[in-house]
Design a protein around this motif. Structure first.
Motif, PDB file in Angstrom:
ATOM      1  N   LEU A  17       3.985  -3.657  -4.757  1.00  0.00           N
ATOM      2  CA  LEU A  17       3.921  -4.616  -3.646  1.00  0.00           C
ATOM      3  C   LEU A  17       3.415  -3.946  -2.379  1.00  0.00           C
ATOM      4  O   LEU A  17       2.597  -4.533  -1.626  1.00  0.00           O
ATOM      5  N   GLN A  18       3.879  -2.748  -2.133  1.00  0.00           N
ATOM      6  CA  GLN A  18       3.417  -2.036  -0.955  1.00  0.00           C
ATOM      7  C   GLN A  18       1.925  -1.722  -1.043  1.00  0.00           C
ATOM      8  O   GLN A  18       1.182  -1.835  -0.047  1.00  0.00           O
ATOM      9  N   GLN A  19       1.477  -1.356  -2.223  1.00  0.00           N
ATOM     10  CA  GLN A  19       0.049  -1.073  -2.394  1.00  0.00           C
ATOM     11  C   GLN A  19      -0.790  -2.337  -2.211  1.00  0.00           C
ATOM     12  O   GLN A  19      -1.879  -2.295  -1.603  1.00  0.00           O
ATOM     13  N   THR A  20      -0.334  -3.459  -2.715  1.00  0.00           N
ATOM     14  CA  THR A  20      -1.070  -4.726  -2.557  1.00  0.00           C
ATOM     15  C   THR A  20      -1.180  -5.102  -1.090  1.00  0.00           C
ATOM     16  O   THR A  20      -2.251  -5.515  -0.602  1.00  0.00           O
ATOM     17  N   LEU A  21      -0.084  -4.983  -0.363  1.00  0.00           N
ATOM     18  CA  LEU A  21      -0.118  -5.315   1.072  1.00  0.00           C
ATOM     19  C   LEU A  21      -1.005  -4.331   1.821  1.00  0.00           C
ATOM     20  O   LEU A  21      -1.770  -4.735   2.741  1.00  0.00           O
ATOM     21  N   SER A  22      -0.964  -3.094   1.448  1.00  0.00           N
ATOM     22  CA  SER A  22      -1.823  -2.109   2.125  1.00  0.00           C
ATOM     23  C   SER A  22      -3.299  -2.396   1.869  1.00  0.00           C
ATOM     24  O   SER A  22      -4.147  -2.260   2.778  1.00  0.00           O
ATOM     25  N   ALA A  23      -3.639  -2.800   0.649  1.00  0.00           N
ATOM     26  CA  ALA A  23      -5.038  -3.142   0.331  1.00  0.00           C
ATOM     27  C   ALA A  23      -5.496  -4.340   1.143  1.00  0.00           C
ATOM     28  O   ALA A  23      -6.645  -4.383   1.649  1.00  0.00           O
TER      29      ALA A  23
END
Length: 604
Positions: A121-127
């Protein structure tokens, strides 16, 4: 209260906290393992301690004492305590440690999944944020380019030196830049809307769900630690009643110790049945024959070797050593047991001899009962085999039955033999318990008959070594077996001498010169006897019979209730008093009566 709501921005801290919590669970598991090892070692050492202090076989004879029985019960209770510690160790290992290990493994796996989901989830939001940032930068560049194109078009339009074609070209560039700026703006707005939606969903739904799962895992870990700690305490509490009963058993064992009973058992074990030696009589050498005066009268005071053997100051007797010659030419009469004692235990004092014989008879009787049951079982089996040969061959039982019969007959013979030994020992005890024998034992089994000149007779100087150990103190001759009746102040013994039991002569408390003379027996075996008159002993007082008494033992005389008698010798500690009364034939009857049966009034 929710981690997903209150800790929406503490992903890293929550990850660290849950990891530390699981480490605490693992630490508690290691603590339990170390405790189980200690419990197991403690139980093992307790059992080894109990084993090391178990009474040895050679100490079994001391188990009759209450202190030894209490110590043996203490060891039993300590062994039970060791068993309970083993129960605690095994239960903690099977129930608590395995549960903690399984919970720790499950929590680590679930935490890893939660952290992976949160990371995604953190990676998706960062992208998405990166896309928004790029769209914004593109929009910013396009906007600046469009403004510059508009400014260049305005300059070109005001510059009259440029041709219309040049102005039109600036206009087309401006239009193109404006269009690019609008497209970049729309893209930026689109990415911004996506980012906001994703961020709202991320922090409002997705990430809180992950955090809530982590919260559930941590609460499960915390709850598990609580349950395991309580469970470990319950394991300890489950054996507490048994441990308490063990403690009660130890206290009961301590309270069962009875010093008086142990002292009585010491008396029963070591009491020889002999009387202690009395005072050594005074020997007036001036009134003794010259041939006898050279001999020390102290040698006549003999001590039973069994009594000396049982005292502290007595010498240590070596066990008889048997060699090849003894085994070939030795007599079975004095055959020794495995512990170096005679078969009939005649080398022991009377009381101990009877105890040994009674124990041996009980042991033989038990063996006879067992062998009888074995024989009866074999006989029943033989009958069954004879009735139904399919069950077995009766001849196979015949040999065993013959062996059982032989063994039973041997045991019965041994039982009969030891019962004979016991009867003989009881007969000797009855003889020893007579008042005459007790009085003789109080005087070391030796009374001296005096010649008319006050010297001791030759028979009294016998060293006693040739007398049997069992009966050496019972009597000196056949004439000493009966209490003499003195008629008209004369002794009626056939040999004319005063019997030691008759009391006519020197009392054991008087000096040798104070007694009256008796017939002198020739030391060389001459048969010439001289009959002399003997004065009666002066009475010490009078007594009245409180109860009737029937004379049932040697040396005693009967009396009626209220009868008046003369006291001629006080009780010497054996419970008998020597009395005298006149008989119908103008003579005197002397003998012993129980001291508790009379009321004495002594002369001043």
């Amino acid at each position: 209260m929710s981690w997903g709501t209150d800790l929406w921005d503490q992903f890293d801290n929550l990850s660290l906290h849950t990891n530390r919590g699981i480490d605490v669970l693992d630490k508690y598991a290691n603590f339990l393992r170390d405790r189980v090892a200690i419990e197991t070692e403690y139980a093992g050492k307790l059992r080894r301690l109990v084993k090391n202090y178990q009474p040895k076989k050679k100490e079994e004879e001391d188990n009759e004492f209450t202190s030894r029985q209490a110590f043996r019960n203490l060891l039993k209770e300590v062994g039970d305590l060791a068993g309970q510690r083993e129960v605690v160790s095994e239960t903690l290992q099977l129930q608590i440690i395995q549960g903690v290990t399984l919970l720790s493994k499950t929590l680590r796996e679930d935490r890893k999944k939660c952290l992976n989901d949160g990371t995604v989830l953190q990676q998706t939001l960062s992208a998405q944020l990166s896309s928004l940032e790029r769209a914004k930068r593109n929009y910013d560049k396009a906007y600046r380019d469009s403004e510059k194109a508009v400014e260049n078009h305005k300059k070109a339009d005001m510059d009259f030196n440029l041709s219309r074609a040049e102005v039109e070209r600036y206009k087309n560039i401006m239009t193109s830049k404006i269009q690019q700026s609008d497209d970049a703006k729309n893209e930026y707005a689109n990415q911004l809307q996506k980012t906001n939606n994703l961020q709202q969903q991320h922090y409002g739904t997705l990430l809180p769900a992950v955090f809530n799962r982590l919260q559930e895992l941590d609460e499960k870990r915390t709850r598990g630690i609580r349950e395991f700690i309580i469970g470990a305490a319950d394991v300890e509490s489950s054996v507490a009643p048994i441990i308490a009963r063990c403690m009660e058993g130890i206290v009961k064992a301590g309270e069962s110790i009875n010093e008086q009973e142990d002292s009585l058992k010491v008396i029963e074990r070591y009491q020889s049945g002999f009387q202690p030696p009395a005072d050594i009589p005074f020997e007036d050498l001036s009134k003794m024959d010259s041939s006898i005066a050279t001999q020390s009268n102290y040698s006549s005071v003999t001590y039973n070797h069994l009594t000396i053997k049982g005292t502290i100051s007595g010498p240590k007797f070596k066990k008889p050593r048997g060699g090849i010659l003894n085994s070939i030419f030795g007599s079975n009469k004095n055959s020794l047991t495995a512990d170096g004692q005679k078969e009939d235990y005649s080398d022991l004092p009377p009381n101990q001899q009877r105890k040994k014989l009674q124990a041996k008879i009980a042991e033989l009787q038990h063996k006879v009962d067992q062998e009888t049951n074995t024989r009866d079982g074999l006989m029943k089996m033989k009958i069954v085999y004879e009735a139904n040969s399919s069950l077995g061959n009766p001849m196979t039982v015949e040999g065993q039955l013959n062996e059982s019969e032989h063994e039973l007959e041997k045991l019965k013979n041994d039982l009969k033999k030891y019962q004979g030994y016991l009867d003989k020992a009881n007969q000797l005890q009855v003889a020893n318990n007579s008042p005459q024998s007790n009085r003789n034992q109080l005087q070391n089994g030796h009374r001296t008959s005096r010649h008319s000149n006050g010297s001791a007779s030759a028979d009294d100087h016998n060293d006693g070594d040739d007398q049997p150990d069992d009966a050496g103190s019972l009597s000196r001759s056949d004439s000493e077996d009966n209490v003499a009746q003195i008629q008209n102040g004369h002794n009626n013994n056939n040999n004319g001498s005063a019997s030691p039991e008759s009391g006519l002569g020197t009392s054991h408390t008087s000096l040798p010169g104070s007694g009256q003379g008796s017939a002198n027996e020739n030391a060389m075996g001459e048969e010439t006897c001289y009959e002399t008159e003997v004065e009666l002993l002066q009475p010490l007082g009078t007594c009245r019979a409180l109860y009737p008494f029937e004379a049932t033992s040697e040396g005693s005389i009967p009396m009626n209730e209220g009868e008046e008698l003369q006291v001629i010798e006080n009780d010497q500690g054996d419970g008998w008093t020597r009395v005298r009364r006149a008989n119908n034939s103008n003579g005197w009857d002397e003998g012993f009566v129980p001291t508790s049966y009379i009321e004495c009034t002594l002369f001043a």
